[in-house]
Design a protein around this motif. Sequence first.
Motif, PDB file in Angstrom:
ATOM      1  N   ALA A 116       0.778  -1.127   0.024  1.00 37.77           N
ATOM      2  CA  ALA A 116      -0.129   0.089  -0.003  1.00 37.77           C
ATOM      3  C   ALA A 116       0.873   1.140   0.077  1.00 37.77           C
ATOM      4  O   ALA A 116       0.529   2.176  -0.579  1.00 37.77           O
ATOM      5  CB  ALA A 116      -0.955  -0.098   1.173  1.00 37.77           C
ATOM      6  N   ARG A 117       1.873   1.291   0.774  1.00 34.42           N
ATOM      7  CA  ARG A 117       2.660   2.301   0.621  1.00 34.42           C
ATOM      8  C   ARG A 117       3.524   2.648  -0.660  1.00 34.42           C
ATOM      9  O   ARG A 117       3.605   3.811  -1.102  1.00 34.42           O
ATOM     10  CB  ARG A 117       4.006   2.335   1.586  1.00 34.42           C
ATOM     11  N   PHE A 118       3.975   1.495  -1.347  1.00 34.92           N
ATOM     12  CA  PHE A 118       4.548   1.622  -2.743  1.00 34.92           C
ATOM     13  C   PHE A 118       3.255   2.308  -3.645  1.00 34.92           C
ATOM     14  O   PHE A 118       3.905   3.210  -4.434  1.00 34.92           O
ATOM     15  CB  PHE A 118       4.743   0.267  -3.235  1.00 34.92           C
ATOM     16  N   ARG A 119       2.124   1.687  -3.599  1.00 33.10           N
ATOM     17  CA  ARG A 119       1.210   2.257  -4.362  1.00 33.10           C
ATOM     18  C   ARG A 119       0.654   3.617  -4.213  1.00 33.10           C
ATOM     19  O   ARG A 119       0.610   4.538  -5.060  1.00 33.10           O
ATOM     20  CB  ARG A 119      -0.122   1.274  -4.366  1.00 33.10           C
ATOM     21  N   ALA A 120       0.812   4.083  -2.913  1.00 30.54           N
ATOM     22  CA  ALA A 120       0.398   5.403  -2.428  1.00 30.54           C
ATOM     23  C   ALA A 120       1.438   6.328  -3.193  1.00 30.54           C
ATOM     24  O   ALA A 120       1.183   7.660  -3.562  1.00 30.54           O
ATOM     25  CB  ALA A 120       0.413   5.559  -1.108  1.00 30.54           C
ATOM     26  N   GLU A 121       2.770   6.069  -3.019  1.00 34.71           N
ATOM     27  CA  GLU A 121       3.755   6.923  -3.491  1.00 34.71           C
ATOM     28  C   GLU A 121       3.726   6.901  -5.112  1.00 34.71           C
ATOM     29  O   GLU A 121       3.925   8.115  -5.648  1.00 34.71           O
ATOM     30  CB  GLU A 121       5.291   6.451  -3.073  1.00 34.71           C
ATOM     31  N   ARG A 122       3.243   5.935  -5.700  1.00 38.42           N
ATOM     32  CA  ARG A 122       2.991   6.029  -7.135  1.00 38.42           C
ATOM     33  C   ARG A 122       1.906   6.884  -7.665  1.00 38.42           C
ATOM     34  O   ARG A 122       2.049   7.707  -8.239  1.00 38.42           O
ATOM     35  CB  ARG A 122       3.066   4.719  -7.817  1.00 38.42           C
ATOM     36  N   ASP A 123       0.798   6.705  -6.726  1.00 34.81           N
ATOM     37  CA  ASP A 123      -0.395   7.315  -7.011  1.00 34.81           C
ATOM     38  C   ASP A 123      -0.068   8.942  -6.607  1.00 34.81           C
ATOM     39  O   ASP A 123      -0.613   9.630  -7.413  1.00 34.81           O
ATOM     40  CB  ASP A 123      -1.499   6.995  -6.084  1.00 34.81           C
ATOM     41  N   GLU A 124       0.794   9.393  -5.687  1.00 31.12           N
ATOM     42  CA  GLU A 124       1.101  10.823  -5.709  1.00 31.12           C
ATOM     43  C   GLU A 124       1.876  11.301  -6.864  1.00 31.12           C
ATOM     44  O   GLU A 124       1.403  12.401  -7.246  1.00 31.12           O
ATOM     45  CB  GLU A 124       2.038  10.865  -4.559  1.00 31.12           C
ATOM     46  N   ALA A 125       2.693  10.426  -7.401  1.00 25.71           N
ATOM     47  CA  ALA A 125       3.561  10.722  -8.510  1.00 25.71           C
ATOM     48  C   ALA A 125       2.219  11.024  -9.705  1.00 25.71           C
ATOM     49  O   ALA A 125       2.572  12.171 -10.762  1.00 25.71           O
ATOM     50  CB  ALA A 125       4.391  10.050  -9.061  1.00 25.71           C
ATOM     51  N   TYR A 126       1.442  10.187  -9.960  1.00 30.37           N
ATOM     52  CA  TYR A 126       0.396   9.921 -10.782  1.00 30.37           C
ATOM     53  C   TYR A 126      -0.407  11.336 -10.911  1.00 30.37           C
ATOM     54  O   TYR A 126      -0.999  11.921 -11.798  1.00 30.37           O
ATOM     55  CB  TYR A 126      -0.600   8.923 -10.836  1.00 30.37           C
ATOM     56  N   LYS A 127      -0.866  11.676  -9.641  1.00 32.27           N
ATOM     57  CA  LYS A 127      -1.903  12.855  -9.240  1.00 32.27           C
ATOM     58  C   LYS A 127      -0.872  14.124  -9.909  1.00 32.27           C
ATOM     59  O   LYS A 127      -1.527  14.880 -10.188  1.00 32.27           O
ATOM     60  CB  LYS A 127      -2.022  12.944  -7.799  1.00 32.27           C
ATOM     61  N   GLU A 128       0.332  14.116  -9.549  1.00 33.92           N
ATOM     62  CA  GLU A 128       1.069  15.407  -9.890  1.00 33.92           C
ATOM     63  C   GLU A 128       1.101  15.620 -11.784  1.00 33.92           C
ATOM     64  O   GLU A 128       0.873  16.362 -12.242  1.00 33.92           O
ATOM     65  CB  GLU A 128       2.581  15.320  -9.431  1.00 33.92           C
ATOM     66  N   LEU A 129       1.149  14.265 -12.145  1.00 33.67           N
ATOM     67  CA  LEU A 129       1.292  14.246 -13.637  1.00 33.67           C
ATOM     68  C   LEU A 129      -0.313  14.675 -14.101  1.00 33.67           C
ATOM     69  O   LEU A 129      -0.358  15.273 -15.096  1.00 33.67           O
ATOM     70  CB  LEU A 129       1.462  12.838 -14.226  1.00 33.67           C
ATOM     71  N   LEU A 130      -1.299  14.241 -13.537  1.00 33.68           N
ATOM     72  CA  LEU A 130      -2.607  14.546 -14.021  1.00 33.68           C
ATOM     73  C   LEU A 130      -2.585  16.019 -13.872  1.00 33.68           C
ATOM     74  O   LEU A 130      -3.312  16.660 -14.585  1.00 33.68           O
ATOM     75  CB  LEU A 130      -3.574  13.841 -13.116  1.00 33.68           C
ATOM     76  N   ASP A 131      -2.312  16.470 -12.642  1.00 38.33           N
ATOM     77  CA  ASP A 131      -2.209  17.968 -12.442  1.00 38.33           C
ATOM     78  C   ASP A 131      -1.542  18.865 -13.692  1.00 38.33           C
ATOM     79  O   ASP A 131      -1.940  19.696 -14.354  1.00 38.33           O
ATOM     80  CB  ASP A 131      -1.538  18.600 -11.363  1.00 38.33           C
ATOM     81  N   ARG A 132      -0.537  18.196 -14.161  1.00 41.93           N
ATOM     82  CA  ARG A 132       0.340  18.851 -15.305  1.00 41.93           C
ATOM     83  C   ARG A 132      -0.628  18.509 -16.644  1.00 41.93           C
ATOM     84  O   ARG A 132      -0.441  19.500 -17.679  1.00 41.93           O
ATOM     85  CB  ARG A 132       1.726  18.182 -15.398  1.00 41.93           C
ATOM     86  N   CYS A 133      -1.361  17.598 -16.831  1.00 37.46           N
ATOM     87  CA  CYS A 133      -2.026  17.300 -18.040  1.00 37.46           C
ATOM     88  C   CYS A 133      -3.271  18.518 -17.838  1.00 37.46           C
ATOM     89  O   CYS A 133      -3.832  19.083 -18.869  1.00 37.46           O
ATOM     90  CB  CYS A 133      -2.713  15.987 -17.864  1.00 37.46           C
ATOM     91  N   ASP A 134      -3.781  18.641 -16.572  1.00 39.18           N
ATOM     92  CA  ASP A 134      -4.719  19.735 -16.524  1.00 39.18           C
ATOM     93  C   ASP A 134      -4.167  21.167 -17.291  1.00 39.18           C
ATOM     94  O   ASP A 134      -4.640  21.893 -17.766  1.00 39.18           O
ATOM     95  CB  ASP A 134      -5.029  20.215 -15.127  1.00 39.18           C
ATOM     96  N   ASP A 135      -2.729  21.507 -16.887  1.00 40.20           N
ATOM     97  CA  ASP A 135      -2.111  22.613 -17.333  1.00 40.20           C
ATOM     98  C   ASP A 135      -2.036  22.626 -18.838  1.00 40.20           C
ATOM     99  O   ASP A 135      -2.053  23.573 -19.517  1.00 40.20           O
ATOM    100  CB  ASP A 135      -0.907  22.764 -16.710  1.00 40.20           C
ATOM    101  N   PHE A 136      -1.573  21.252 -19.276  1.00 40.80           N
ATOM    102  CA  PHE A 136      -1.533  21.147 -20.861  1.00 40.80           C
ATOM    103  C   PHE A 136      -2.851  21.407 -21.524  1.00 40.80           C
ATOM    104  O   PHE A 136      -2.962  22.133 -22.560  1.00 40.80           O
ATOM    105  CB  PHE A 136      -1.059  19.777 -21.240  1.00 40.80           C
ATOM    106  N   GLU A 137      -3.996  21.096 -21.000  1.00 39.80           N
ATOM    107  CA  GLU A 137      -5.082  21.073 -21.739  1.00 39.80           C
ATOM    108  C   GLU A 137      -5.693  22.486 -21.666  1.00 39.80           C
ATOM    109  O   GLU A 137      -6.201  23.194 -22.494  1.00 39.80           O
ATOM    110  CB  GLU A 137      -6.283  20.296 -20.970  1.00 39.80           C
ATOM    111  N   ALA A 138      -5.549  23.447 -20.307  1.00 36.35           N
ATOM    112  CA  ALA A 138      -5.531  24.626 -20.314  1.00 36.35           C
ATOM    113  C   ALA A 138      -4.963  25.578 -21.278  1.00 36.35           C
ATOM    114  O   ALA A 138      -5.400  26.482 -21.855  1.00 36.35           O
ATOM    115  CB  ALA A 138      -5.286  25.156 -18.917  1.00 36.35           C
ATOM    116  N   GLU A 139      -3.594  25.239 -21.677  1.00 36.21           N
ATOM    117  CA  GLU A 139      -2.890  25.665 -22.653  1.00 36.21           C
ATOM    118  C   GLU A 139      -3.400  25.837 -24.049  1.00 36.21           C
ATOM    119  O   GLU A 139      -3.452  26.905 -24.661  1.00 36.21           O
ATOM    120  CB  GLU A 139      -1.354  25.428 -22.568  1.00 36.21           C
ATOM    121  N   ILE A 140      -3.866  24.588 -24.269  1.00 37.92           N
ATOM    122  CA  ILE A 140      -4.549  24.485 -25.739  1.00 37.92           C
ATOM    123  C   ILE A 140      -5.600  25.311 -25.642  1.00 37.92           C
ATOM    124  O   ILE A 140      -6.040  25.875 -26.612  1.00 37.92           O
ATOM    125  CB  ILE A 140      -4.602  22.969 -25.873  1.00 37.92           C
TER     126      ILE A 140
END
Length: 187
Positions: free
Chosen positions: A85-109
Amino acid sequence: MATEDWLLLTYKVPAEPNRHRVALWRKLKGLGAVYLQNGVCLLPKTDDHRRALKLIDNEILEIGGAAFLLESAPLDRSQSERVVARFRAERDEAYKELLDRCDDFEAEIAKEVAADHYSYAEIEENDEDLKKLKAWFGKIHKLDFYGASLAAAAQARLAKCETLLDAYANEVFVRQDENRQADSEEC
């Protein structure tokens, strides 16, 4: 879920210079290690991880630190589940940050579309941003040893970003072609 065996690295390094500690932390996080506490981390037991941790163990000794590299097994299934669960939680944190950057990408377009700004330069810039997002996803995914819950969402979101960029690029091509045709008709 079957119990899992891990490699446990426990270490202590001199406080100065700080760059050694930071470099060590980066290497371990780059391997996907989960810290249980300061100077104590786990990785799944694989030959690649064993080799990498042996090199790190040697580096720690070379800078005057102390390290112990051990194989570790959980006492019971619940311990194994907690670590996974700790391993998964750490990867989910990284995926969340990536998803936030996807928001930024979509907003730029969306900003470019709203401003009616269709240019080849924007395609190139956004294409480079998308490549960075994909590379980042690849790095996270490589360290996602136990299938974090946000992996599929991140992958789908990247596909959406790519579709969005393709649609924007197609519109740029259409508009640029129209401009060329209009220019040739004026001549």
